[in-house]
Structures are given as C-alpha cells and as structure tokens.
Design an enzyme around this catalytic site. Sequence first.
Site, PDB file in Angstrom:
ATOM      1  N   ARG A  16       0.591  -1.190   0.125  1.00 39.37           N
ATOM      2  CA  ARG A  16       0.080  -0.026  -0.035  1.00 39.37           C
ATOM      3  C   ARG A  16       0.840   1.206   0.008  1.00 39.37           C
ATOM      4  O   ARG A  16       2.072   0.938   0.206  1.00 39.37           O
ATOM      5  CB  ARG A  16      -1.090   0.029   1.162  1.00 39.37           C
TER       6      ARG A  16
ATOM      7  N   ARG B  17      -7.928   0.483  -6.017  1.00 44.68           N
ATOM      8  CA  ARG B  17      -7.822   1.567  -5.118  1.00 44.68           C
ATOM      9  C   ARG B  17      -8.211   2.746  -5.879  1.00 44.68           C
ATOM     10  O   ARG B  17      -7.587   3.140  -6.514  1.00 44.68           O
ATOM     11  CB  ARG B  17      -6.819   1.498  -4.264  1.00 44.68           C
TER      12      ARG B  17
ATOM     13  N   ASP C 232      -1.878  11.045  -1.040  1.00 39.96           N
ATOM     14  CA  ASP C 232      -2.481  10.004  -2.158  1.00 39.96           C
ATOM     15  C   ASP C 232      -2.802  10.584  -3.414  1.00 39.96           C
ATOM     16  O   ASP C 232      -2.647  10.200  -4.567  1.00 39.96           O
ATOM     17  CB  ASP C 232      -3.259   9.231  -1.690  1.00 39.96           C
TER      18      ASP C 232
ATOM     19  N   LYS D 209      -4.204  10.225   4.346  1.00 40.36           N
ATOM     20  CA  LYS D 209      -4.900   9.162   5.206  1.00 40.36           C
ATOM     21  C   LYS D 209      -5.861   9.883   6.154  1.00 40.36           C
ATOM     22  O   LYS D 209      -5.496  11.095   6.887  1.00 40.36           O
ATOM     23  CB  LYS D 209      -3.805   8.381   6.128  1.00 40.36           C
TER      24      LYS D 209
END
Length: 372
Positions: free
Chosen positions: A54, A97, A251, A262
Amino acid sequence: MNVQGKHFRTIWLKEDDPTVVQIIDQRWLPHEFVIEDIHTVEQMAIAIQEMHLRGAGLIGAAAGYGMYLAALYASRSHREGFLQALQQAGQLLKTTRPTAINLQWAVERQLSAVLACDSPEEMAHATYLTAQAIANEDAEYCRQIGLHGLPLIQAISQRKPGQAVNILTHCNAGWLAFVDYGSATAPIYAAFEAHIPIHVWVDETRPRNQGARLTAWELGQQGVPHTLIVDNVGGHLMQHQMVDLVIVGSDRVTRTGDVANKIGTYLKALAAQDNQVPFYVALPSSTFDWTLREGVRDIPIEQRNTQEVTHMSGRTGAGKIETILLTPEQSPAANYAFDVTPARLITGLVTERGICTADEAAILDLFPEKRS
Ligand code: MRU
C-alpha cells in the site's frame, strides 16, 4: 532502506527469475517479515486491493509491474489483441484502489509506452523498461525529496541547539509506502544521516494502524528515535510546543494544492495552524492530479471494509497473530480511508524539484510543463 541491516526495496524482480515480482507483504509487519511472489496481473490486483502492499508511490510501482506481468502472458500473435489485453489489465488494476492517483498514472504511462511500439515483442519489452523506470524514478524522487526537505529540519535545529527537532507524522509515508526512502520520511532519514538530533511522533493511524505497525517499525529498523502516540494526541503536543514540524505524505494533490491523505490528516493540519506549527506535505510529482482543482469536492475518497474499524489484529502473548472484535456486534461502523486538507492549511509542498507553497502558481513554477 534497511531491514536488520540488509538493504531492501519494497518491490523488485526476482533475481533468478524476472518473470516473478517480489514484494514485502506488509500485512504481517511488524511481527513477521514476509516476501511474497507475484506471478500474474490478477495476483498483483489482489495484492493492491487487499493491501499486501500500500502507499501511493508503491501502488504506482506495483501497477507498473502488474502491466509488465500482463504483457508476459498476453498473446503475441496480433498487435491489436496484445494492446487490448493490456488495456483490460490496466482496467483491472485501476479499479483496485480509488484515491491514490499514482495507480492510474502508472497504468497510463505503461499504455502510452506500449502504444508507441509496432510489434507485440517491442510492446512487451516496453512494459519491462517502463515498470523498471517507474520504480527507479520513485526511489530517486523520494531521495531528492529528502535533500529538499533537509534544510527545513536543519533550520529548526539551529534555533534550538542541543535539543532534538520534534517532527510529527501521520500514517505511513515511509519507504514502505514507496519503493525506497519514503516521502514524509525522506527528510527525516536525511536529517538522521546528517547527525541532526531528531525525534519523531508517530500517529498510530486508526483503523489500519499504518503508523503503529509500519512507520514505527521502519523508523526502528533505521535507528531513528521515535514515540508512538494515539491519533488524538497531536493537538495536545502542539499546544505544549512539543512539535516543531509536521510532515505527512499524500495520495493525491490537486493542481491548486489541496491534499488527500490518510484519514485524520485534516485534523492535524487544523491543530497545526491553530498552534503556528509548520505543516508540510511531501510528494513525488506522480501524486499530482493535474486535472483537478477542488480537492474536497472532487477527490474520490475510498471507503474500506468496516471490519477494519470494528476489529483489530495483533500478536498474542503466545506469539500467534489474531484478530479480535472491539465493538458491540450490532453497531454499524463507517470506514472513510482518506480526507482532504485544503491548501490554505498547508505551509508547503516538498517535491523532487524543490519546495513550493500550496497554490497553483507556485506549483506550476516548479512544473511549468503542466501549465496548459
Ligand atoms: O491506505 P494506504 O495505507 O494505502 O494509505 C496511503 C498512505 O500510505 C497514506 O495516506 C500516506 O500518508 C500517503 S503517502 C504514500
């Protein structure tokens, strides 16, 4: 970076069999260090979706290698058929994702490389070269983020001689989230190597605990002084001048400087602003989404399985890894995996090309080729 003194990247081609991609299976960290062999694009898609690996940069590198694996097994009898097989592989990878843009970016880069070739043989070779280039670039860009971020830590250290610079980070934007060095951790590792006294506050990062399980582990492996805290502690520490600097990863970043990271990052940014603590976001350019301007409205936020909220895993006293239920069985839960921190709360973006403020003009000064 090092694991028990031995250098590892997070993804690589198997030394004696380049048809196999090897990854560190992060589901078992920090208790077990497991290397997983990935043979097919379908296995790579599962590894991304189920978070064997990840982190934005690493997901991008994994997508690059996933396309290479798809090319190994696609029929080479016609150019069009080969291309179609790769487009399908790209579709499969892209759906794993939704938030980290690096995934789409890597798939698109592979497809452009392939489109420029004439024969399936050339196309397959192009996927190999591109996968390796994406991984190598990710590591190199993170190394450069470290060099650009180092003066921020140096400057704070000079203002408090003899004392450690306290840096707070959220989630894992370390080398485990990239191919090497990490984004948020790269300046930390650079400062540590330069013998600047530092100490890192590591947010545990519920619900998957990437901070507690991964960041704490990797800092420990490099010997960097750190303290694990639960997610709600940061504001208190900032009020008591116990945080000099916040550095997080990302991200997806819009061209205007809004940052998806996050879940919980936004709250840290609010606390940092209230306490005049500098709040930096470190990212390689593969994390910019040049098509978006409004992060809160437009960045897709992944919602994950609520079992991550209701349950927790860890090692028992007997050494077994077990998962236990935390909550009343009937209580519904929600699991938003990311949030968006508006650009106005961000002191600066640390990229492989240097540091800029989080606004479109400054970002485009660093990346002028994205003006149009
Ligand atoms: O859900 P994850 O663990 O893939 O989350 C992504 C992240 O690693 C973090 O949001 C991180 O801070 C971004 S930097 C790669």
